[in-house]
Design a protein around this motif. Structure first.
Motif, mmCIF file in Angstrom:
data_model
loop_
_atom_site.group_PDB
_atom_site.id
_atom_site.type_symbol
_atom_site.label_atom_id
_atom_site.label_comp_id
_atom_site.label_asym_id
_atom_site.label_seq_id
_atom_site.Cartn_x
_atom_site.Cartn_y
_atom_site.Cartn_z
ATOM 1 N N GLN A 51 0.822 -1.205 0.000
ATOM 2 C CA GLN A 51 0.000 0.000 0.000
ATOM 3 C C GLN A 51 0.861 1.262 0.000
ATOM 4 O OE1 GLN A 51 -2.791 -0.173 3.257
ATOM 5 N NE2 GLN A 51 -3.765 -2.052 2.510
ATOM 6 N N GLY A 54 2.497 1.513 -3.401
ATOM 7 C CA GLY A 54 1.505 1.883 -4.406
ATOM 8 C C GLY A 54 1.240 3.360 -4.487
ATOM 9 N N GLY A 58 2.062 2.365 -9.000
ATOM 10 C CA GLY A 58 1.162 1.225 -9.014
ATOM 11 C C GLY A 58 1.785 0.008 -9.661
ATOM 12 N N ALA A 61 4.334 -1.526 -7.370
ATOM 13 C CA ALA A 61 3.647 -2.202 -6.271
ATOM 14 C C ALA A 61 3.133 -3.570 -6.709
ATOM 15 C CB ALA A 61 2.499 -1.344 -5.757
ATOM 16 N N MET A 62 2.601 -3.644 -7.932
ATOM 17 C CA MET A 62 2.083 -4.910 -8.438
ATOM 18 C C MET A 62 3.212 -5.938 -8.605
ATOM 19 S SD MET A 62 -0.439 -6.750 -9.443
ATOM 20 C CE MET A 62 -1.781 -5.547 -9.704
ATOM 21 N N SER A 65 4.428 -7.054 -5.252
ATOM 22 C CA SER A 65 3.440 -7.925 -4.613
ATOM 23 C C SER A 65 3.557 -9.363 -5.114
ATOM 24 C CB SER A 65 2.029 -7.400 -4.876
ATOM 25 O OG SER A 65 1.055 -8.286 -4.394
#
Length: 260
Positions: A51, A54, A58, A61-62, A65
């Motif tokens: 979070q 992100g 984004g 972050a993906m 993850s």
């Protein structure tokens, strides 16, 4: 269906047999449930980090993850089983341990393979395939254990032998080298340590020729994990070598004993 057995039996070349209690399916399932809870906790912490990442990117972050999630799911058991010599958090709480099926030292490659195979053992869900394999296996092995040549043993809480009496007034030259003792405890397989302890405790039950051969065989196995320098071993009999080794392995770090 193969008959279920509660023990793993390992025989020395001299015909002396040692046994280890095998873990049951229920205890393994509970241990893995605890490990899943630990993994979910780590993934929850990961989500908080994602979070934060992100907010800046984004896409980053993906990618983070996916990569970190995979590492946690697979790396959790691998890291703990290597660091704790065959135990995860769940296994440690349930007194279980992964060992090599033949009693040899558990290798990193075995740990990696048995944990990568969890994807197959989990088919179709919740470890169903692995559970079925354990049920039909005489040694309680899931498919990952078959592939890696491993078994899971149970470490019951039992009354420990009186080691203080066993080593009373015995000088141990190994203890003059505490850094080597620490290394020795790291490299000796759990199964070999237990065989050495049992042989020492049961030495009076063996006939002299068998006793000599058993101790010689154990020393040969200890020598494959050589830690102590040759000059420390040259004057020791096989029984003294094993006694010193068991002392170091089972009594931890204590002050060197006085020489006789």
């Amino acid at each position: 269906m193969a008959a279920l057995t509660k023990q793993l039996r390992i025989s020395t070349p001299e015909g002396v047999e040692f046994s280890f209690l095998l873990a049951g399916s229920l205890s393994r399932f509970i241990a893995w449930g605890i490990d899943i809870a630990m993994i979910l906790l780590l993934l929850s912490i990961l989500s908080k980090i994602i979070q934060l990442v992100g907010q800046f990117s984004g896409g980053l972050a993906m990618a983070f993850s996916i990569l970190a999630g995979f590492i946690i799911r697979i790396g959790y058991a691998i890291a703990f089983e290597w660091m704790w010599r065959g135990q995860t958090v769940g296994k440690r709480l349930l007194k279980l341990r992964v060992i090599d099926e033949s009693g040899l030292r558990l290798q990193f490659s075995q740990i990696v393979l048995r944990n990568l195979m969890r994807f197959i053992d989990g088919i179709p869900v919740l470890g169903f395939a692995g559970g079925v394999a354990c049920f039909f296996s005489a040694k309680g092995q899931r498919m990952g254990d078959y592939a890696a040549n491993t078994v899971v043993i149970r470490e019951p809480i039992i009354q420990e032998p009186d080691l203080e009496a066993l080593f009373a007034d015995k000088y141990n030259s190994f203890r003059e080298h505490p850094h080597l003792c620490a290394r020795f405890r790291q490299v000796i397989p759990i199964s070999l340590a237990r065989i050495a302890l049992q042989a020492l405790m049961r030495r009076e039950e063996l006939e002299p020729p068998a006793r000599i051969e058993v101790f010689k065989s154990i020393v040969n196995q200890l020598e494959t994990h050589r830690v102590f320098p040759e000059h420390l071993l040259a004057t020791l009999t096989d029984e003294q070598y094993i006694r010193n080794s068991v002392d170091v392995l089972y009594r931890g770090v204590v002050s060197p004993m006085k020489k006789d």
